[in-house]
Design an enzyme around this catalytic site. Structure first.
Site, PDB file in Angstrom:
ATOM      1  N   GLU A  85      54.416  39.645  43.706  1.00 32.25           N
ATOM      2  CA  GLU A  85      53.946  39.554  42.406  1.00 32.25           C
ATOM      3  C   GLU A  85      52.476  40.073  42.675  1.00 32.25           C
ATOM      4  O   GLU A  85      51.627  39.407  42.487  1.00 32.25           O
ATOM      5  CB  GLU A  85      54.113  38.034  42.299  1.00 32.25           C
ATOM      6  CG  GLU A  85      54.097  37.716  40.699  1.00 32.25           C
ATOM      7  CD  GLU A  85      52.804  37.913  39.963  1.00 32.25           C
ATOM      8  OE1 GLU A  85      52.190  38.917  40.013  1.00 32.25           O
ATOM      9  OE2 GLU A  85      52.534  36.963  39.064  1.00 32.25           O
ATOM     10  N   GLU A 102      46.745  46.337  39.614  1.00 35.95           N
ATOM     11  CA  GLU A 102      46.012  45.585  40.858  1.00 35.95           C
ATOM     12  C   GLU A 102      46.665  46.433  42.073  1.00 35.95           C
ATOM     13  O   GLU A 102      46.386  45.607  43.212  1.00 35.95           O
ATOM     14  CB  GLU A 102      46.695  44.043  40.706  1.00 35.95           C
ATOM     15  CG  GLU A 102      46.029  43.351  39.591  1.00 35.95           C
ATOM     16  CD  GLU A 102      46.638  41.862  39.606  1.00 35.95           C
ATOM     17  OE1 GLU A 102      47.447  41.497  40.511  1.00 35.95           O
ATOM     18  OE2 GLU A 102      45.984  41.171  38.575  1.00 35.95           O
TER      19      GLU A 102
END
Length: 637
Positions: A144, A153
Site C-alpha cells: 500500500e 510516494e
C-alpha cells in the site's frame, strides 16, 4: 533527552529556538498522519482482505508455501490479514521506526508474532539469504504505497526493486493492477487556480482593466498535482469535453519500470470548448480477473455512486494543461499522459505522438515564478472579484477622505498603510496577523491620521458536526477483526504534544459539515494601534442551537477594511436555517479544533454548551485555546 529546534514564527516573523523532546518530529508526523483515515476506510480494507485471501489460495492451490512480502506495512494490518487467510509467513517492511515499533506490538497483541517479522528498513535496504532479513524470495507481494496521484510516494521505484531482488518471477501481487483515468474539462473556476484573470475596476474615468503580465499568461505552470475532494466540486463548475479515458495501467505482478514514459489516447471531444483542465483518478484491481476493485472515481464516473467510500488519504487529481486549447466536438485529438518515477502531467496533441516528435519528455517548468510562490487557492483568491470589489470600495472611501489639500503636506510620512493581509508562510488563519507586527515596525513612519487598512480584524468560531472529516481523528479500536488499540493510543500520545494540541488547517469547502451553533466573535485586533504588550484574553461559552454530534470548533479571521467593508476568510453563509449547512470561503483554509478522540458517532445526551478560553500572546504571536463540552442542565435536573 531534550533537543533545541529552530522554528520560523509565521506570525511575528522571528526565528525561535524551542526545547523539544528528541522524538518531537516523530510525534508531529504521527499526529498529522492519515493512519486513522486508512483504518476507517472500510472499502479499502475489505477489498484488500478479499484480494489477499484469493492470492493465498492461488499459491496454495499450486502446492506452494505462501510467503508474503508486505512493503509499507504500517500497523501490520495487511500482514495479519494474510496470516489469517493461510499465509505461512510474512515479512512486513516499515521504514518509519515509531510505526514499526507499534506494528511489532500490534502483531504480538493479535497473536501473530510467530508468523510475521517486522523489518524496520526501507525495502531497498532489505537483505536476502540465510543471514539476511529474508531467507528467500516471497511469492506474494502486498503493498500500500499509493497516494492520490498513485505514484507520488515512490511506488514505481519500490516495485521495480522488489521484483528484481525480493520476490519471485510472476509472483502474486495484491493489488494486481492499477489503472489511471483522465477526463478533459473546461472550467473557469479550476482554471482560476492556475492563471490570473484580467481585473475590471470601475473608476470615475470609466471601467479600467488590470492585465496580468504577459510572461505569467505564457507560463506553462508547475506540473504539481492539485489533489482535492472532487466530489465537492459542483457539476455546474465545469463542462465535460471528453469521456473518461483509461490512460495507462501498471501490472504489479510483473517487473515494473520507473523510467519516464508517455501514454496517449485518441478521442473525439463530446463538446466544443476550451480544454484547460484534466481531472484524473485511479482504481486498483486486487485480483488478476479484475473482480475485486477499489475505485477513486468521483460520483459521476463511479460504477455505484450510492456506495461511494469517503476517504482523505486518496482523493482525486486536478492537472492544468500548459495552455488552454480550443477543441471541437467530434474532431479527433490526442490526450497524452507523461510520467517519471514520481510525477504525472498531461498535454494535448493534434496528431499522433508516434508521428509527432513534439511530445514533451521533460516536465513543464514555471518561468514566471508565480506558480512557485503561490499555491492554487492563492490564485483563486486573487481572481475572486467579490473580494477585489471590497478593496476597491474601501480604497475609494480612503481616497475621498485623503483628497484634501492638507493631506498632501503629510506625504513625507506614510498616509495609507495597506495590506490584504496574505503571507505565504501562514498556515493557520491568525498567522496573517504578521501584518500587525509589520505595521508596528513602521509605526514611526506613519503620519498623523494615517489610515491603516485593514483597520481591525476579528477571530470567529462555530461548533460543527462533520459528515466525514471526524474520521481522521477518531479511534478505530477494531479493524476487520484485528485489535489496533495500540495505534489509537500512539496517535493520542502524539496529539498530547504542544503543537499537536493546536487547531489544524483544513480547506472546509471540501469537507461538508453542519453548524450546531451560531458563529461567535472571540477576539478582536485593532491594527490602528501597535501590537499591545499585554495578553489579549477571551473566555466564554457557545450555546448549541441544533441537535448533532459536536466534533469540533472551526475558527477563522475576518478583516475589516472599513466599518462597511469586510473580507471574510471563513463562514460565508448564514446558518439560521434548521439544517445548518455551512458554506466556507473556498480560497482559504480554516482552523479546526477537534474536541476529543472519543467515539464521534455517539449521540449527545442533551443540550450542550461549549466553554472556551482563547489567548493571544503578543510576544510570540501565538494563539492558544481550549474548548470543552458541558451539559446545559445540571445533573440533578
Amino acid at each position: 533527552m531534550k533537543v533545541f529546534c529552530g522554528r520560523a514564527n509565521p506570525t511575528t516573523g522571528s526565528v525561535e529556538w524551542l526545547e523539544e523532546d528528541e522524538h518531537y518530529d516523530y510525534h508531529q508526523e504521527i499526529a498529522r498522519s492519515s493512519y486513522a483515515d486508512m483504518l476507517h476506510d472500510k472499502d479499502r480494507n475489505i477489498k484488500y482482505y478479499q484480494g489477499i485471501r484469493a492470492a493465498v489460495n492461488r499459491v496454495k492451490d499450486r502446492g506452494q508455501k505462501a510467503l508474503v512480502l508486505d512493503i509499507g506495512t504500517g500497523t501490520g494490518l495487511l500482514s495479519m490479514m494474510a496470516v489469517t487467510a493461510g499465509a505461512d509467513y510474512c515479512y512486513a517492511i516499515e521504514v518509519f521506526k515509531p510505526m514499526a515499533d507499534a506494528a511489532v506490538k500490534i502483531v504480538e497483541k493479535n497473536g501473530f508474532s510467530d508468523k510475521i517479522k517486522i523489518i524496520n528498513k526501507h525495502s531497498t535496504e532489505v537483505t536476502m539469504g540465510p543471514d539476511g532479513d529474508m531467507p528467500c524470495r516471497a511469492n506474494i507481494l502486498i503493498t500500500e504505497l499509493f497516494d492520490t496521484e498513485l505514484i507520488g510516494e515512490g511506488a514505481l521505484p519500490s516495485y521495480e526493486h522488489a521484483h528484481r531482488h525480493l520476490v519471485q518471477e510472476n509472483c502474486e501481487a495484491v493489488p494486481h493492477r492499477a489503472t489511471v483515468y483522465a477526463q478533459l474539462v473546461e472550467s473557469r473556476r479550476m482554471w482560476s487556480w492556475n492563471k490570473l484573470f484580467p481585473i475590471p475596476v470601475h473608476t470615475s474615468c470609466g471601467e479600467q482593466v488590470i492585465i496580468p503580465p504577459l510572461e505569467l499568461e505564457r507560463c506553462p505552470g508547475a506540473p504539481s498535482v492539485y489533489d482535492i475532494q472532487l466530489n465537492q466540486v459542483s457539476s455546474a463548475d465545469f463542462t465535460v469535453l471528453s469521456d473518461v479515458l483509461p490512460m495507462f495501467s501498471v501490472d504489479f505482478s510483473k517487473q515494473v519500470s520507473s523510467s519516464a514514459a508517455c501514454h496517449s489516447r485518441q478521442f473525439e471531444p463530446v463538446a466544443s470548448g476550451r480544454a484547460q483542465v484534466v481531472l484524473s483518478w485511479w482504481d486498483i484491481e486486487m485480483d488478476p480477473e479484475g473482480k475485486i476493485k477499489c475505485s477513486m472515481a468521483p460520483f459521476w464516473a463511479h460504477s455505484d455512486p450510492e456506495e461511494l467510500q469517503w476517504r482523505d488519504h486518496w482523493m482525486q487529481c486536478v492537472y492544468f494543461l500548459p495552455q488552454e486549447e480550443p477543441v471541437v466536438q467530434g474532431s479527433s485529438i490526442y490526450l497524452v499522459a507523461h510520467h517519471d518515477d514520481y510525477c504525472v502531467w498531461y498535454s494535448l496533441q493534434r496528431t499522433s505522438p508516434e508521428k509527432d516528435r513534439r511530445v514533451y519528455p521533460a516536465r513543464p517548468v514555471c518561468d514566471c515564478q508565480a506558480h512557485l510562490l503561490w499555491n492554487r487557492p492563492r490564485f483563486g483568491e486573487i481572481n475572486d472579484q467579490d473580494r477585489t470589489d471590497q478593496y476597491i470600495q474601501a480604497l475609494r472611501t480612503v481616497f475621498t477622505v485623503e483628497s484634501s489639500a492638507a493631506s498632501y503636506r503629510l506625504m513625507k510620512k506614510i498616509s495609507l498603510l495597506l495590506g490584504e493581509p496574505f503571507f505565504t508562510t501562514s498556515l493557520l488563519p491568525w498567522h496573517n496577523l504578521y501584518f500587525w507586527y509589520v505595521r508596528t515596525a513602521v509605526d514611526q513612519h506613519l503620519g498623523p491620521g494615517a489610515v491603516v487598512m485593514p483597520q481591525t480584524a476579528s477571530l470567529h468560531a462555530v461548533v460543527v458536526e462533520f459528515r466525514d472529516l471526524w474520521r481522521i481523528r477518531s479511534p478505530c479500536g477494531d479493524c476487520e477483526g484485528f485489535d489496533v488499540h495500540i495505534m489509537d493510543d500512539m496517535i493520542k500520545r502524539a496529539l498530547d504534544f504542544r503543537e499537536s494540541k493546536e487547531a489544524e488547517p483544513h480547506p472546509l469547502w471540501e469537507y461538508p459539515c453542519r453548524c450546531l451553533s451560531e458563529p461567535q466573535q472571540i477576539l478582536t485586533f485593532d491594527f490602528r494601534q501597535p501590537v499591545p504588550p499585554h495578553l489579549i484574553h477571551a473566555e466564554g461559552s457557545i450555546e448549541l442551537r441544533r441537535p448533532g454530534r459536536s466534533h469540533g470548533a472551526v475558527l477563522w479571521m475576518e478583516y475589516h477594511l472599513t466599518p462597511d467593508n469586510t473580507v471574510n476568510t471563513g463562514l460565508l453563509k448564514s446558518v439560521e436555517d434548521k439544517v445548518g449547512d455551512c458554506c466556507w470561503n473556498p480560497h482559504c483554509k480554516q482552523a479546526v479544533y477537534f474536541f476529543t478522540m472519543a467515539d464521534p458517532r455517539a449521540p449527545l445526551g442533551g443540550p450542550q454548551t461549549v466553554s472556551y478560553t482563547v489567548d493571544f500572546h503578543p510576544h510570540t504571536g501565538d494563539i492558544t485555546m481550549d474548548f470543552s463540552l458541558s451539559d446545559t442542565l445540571d445533573d440533578g435536573q
